[in-house]
Design an enzyme around this catalytic site. Structure first.
Site, mmCIF file in Angstrom:
data_model
loop_
_atom_site.group_PDB
_atom_site.id
_atom_site.type_symbol
_atom_site.label_atom_id
_atom_site.label_comp_id
_atom_site.label_asym_id
_atom_site.label_seq_id
_atom_site.Cartn_x
_atom_site.Cartn_y
_atom_site.Cartn_z
ATOM 1 C CB SER A 1 42.413 35.443 39.964
ATOM 2 O OG SER A 1 43.196 36.618 40.040
ATOM 3 C CE LYS B 1 45.645 35.303 42.999
ATOM 4 N NZ LYS B 1 44.993 36.063 41.907
ATOM 5 C CB SER C 1 41.444 36.865 44.100
ATOM 6 O OG SER C 1 42.122 36.338 42.990
ATOM 7 C CE LYS D 1 41.254 33.128 43.454
ATOM 8 N NZ LYS D 1 40.318 34.186 43.008
#
Length: 373
Positions: free
Chosen positions: A52, A55, A112, A216
């Site tokens: 993730s 992202k 997320s 992130k």
């Protein structure tokens, strides 16, 4: 944002104590945000699954759309059947459910949310596939040569790969040029749907690391535990990227070690002349002098041991010919430490000076003659 001068080359920076770092991550990078200088690197160009952390690019394209005026925080986004079917980390969007861009950004940054990532992608580009094309195009523009995206979420897909170095590049672009993202990446706990959906940040550094600003997390069974962590202290923001850590606790420990190393050893210092810069004479100018100013790109990344030993020397032209344009070079500020030059910053004209006209010249001559008489 203005480009900031990097003081030291990567080879010099990497030679100061970084060898003492012991990380569980096979790939890692520590970058200073403003200069883009790499302070530590370990197997940073090897392609790995980012999970993730992908992202960050989804967030970057969304923030670019917002900051360009093509998208607004309060625009309503409608979840498609495809977006609501994502699985993995999510807020359980139902097909047809509507939510603002702002709330979806919150969901992506804090928990997320795969469903919100795809909903935003479809809203911006019409389809996730079209959005992924934009992701790869933007990656190429940023010089992310190790990267190929297959989706907007980081869910496992063959060929969906990047590197620690490339993640640092897109992280830098996001936090440097789109600081509005901080309103979401710094949230520890919040909620959506009028308090019905509780959110707790997957990035534990937001709660436990002083100065944490984001950014992130990511994890899958193949990618293991990944993180791009950002933190700011005393005006210097660092980006620590770790990939393929064995556990969540180890990715947090690795990112903490990288950030601690950077903050302990380096500082971002804005350099100015020790004295006010004297005006420079202008030959045949509509005015007699022009005021020199130091470039605004005057932040230097320094080892802390050097920061208190700087010597600065100003070199200015005795005279320049008109016309002079604002921003024309007038001299240099040389910065040295320990007898070695570490930076040379341009000194520029702070204003424009036109060439004197014939009428103005004749008037000057007449005034001179009258005064002489």
């Amino acid at each position: 944002m203005k480009t900031i001068f990097a003081l030291l080359c990567a080879a010099v920076l990497l030679s100061t104590g970084a060898d003492a770092l012991e990380l569980s991550a096979p790939s890692a990078v520590l970058m200073e945000r403003d200069t883009g200088t790499i302070l530590y690197a370990q197997d940073e160009r090897t392609q790995r699954e980012p999970a993730s952390v992908t992202k960050i690019m989804t967030l970057l394209l969304t923030m670019e759309a917002i900051d360009s005026g093509a998208l607004n925080y309060d625009d309503m986004v409608t979840a498609s059947a495809h977006a609501s079917s994502m699985g993995g980390s999510q807020i359980w969007l139902e097909e047809g459910e509507q939510m603002t861009v702002s709330d979806m950004l919150k969901a992506v940054c804090v928990v997320s949310a795969n469903d919100c990532s795809v909903a935003l992608a479809e809203h911006i580009a019409g389809s996730e596939e079209a959005f992924v094309e934009r992701m790869n195009q933007r990656a190429a523009e940023l010089g992310m040569n190790d990267t190929h995206f297959c989706n907007a979420t980081g869910l496992p897909a063959e060929g969906h790969l990047t590197s620690a170095y490339d993640i640092a590049l897109m992280s830098q672009e996001l936090i440097l040029n789109h600081p509005g993202i901080r309103q979401y990446t710094t949230i520890w706990m919040d909620s959506l749907r009028n308090g019905q959906s509780a959110l707790t940040n997957t990035n534990k550094l937001i709660r436990f690391y002083e100065g944490a600003t984001g950014l992130k997390t990511g994890s899958t069974s193949d990618a293991l535990y990944c993180l791009s962590a950002t933190a700011e202290r005393d005006g210097m923001e660092l980006i620590a990227v770790v990939l393929k850590c064995p556990t969540s606790a180890q990715r947090q420990a690795d990112a903490t070690a990288l950030l601690n190393y950077g903050f302990s050893n380096y500082t971002l210092t804005r350099v100015t002349p020790d004295e006010v810069l004297s005006p420079v004479s202008v030959s045949l100018g509509a005015q007699a002098t022009v005021q020199p100013v130091l470039t605004e790109d005057n932040a230097l990344l320094l080892e802390k041991a050097q920061a208190g030993t700087l010597e600065k020397t100003v070199t200015l032209a005795d005279e320049v010919d008109a016309p002079v344009a604002a921003g024309d070079p007038l001299g240099e500020l040389t910065v040295s430490a320990g007898g070695e030059t570490v930076a040379v910053l341009p000194i520029l004209a702070g204003e424009s000076v036109e060439r004197v006209s014939w009428g103005q010249m004749m008037l000057r001559l007449l005034k001179t003659a009258l005064l002489a008489g």
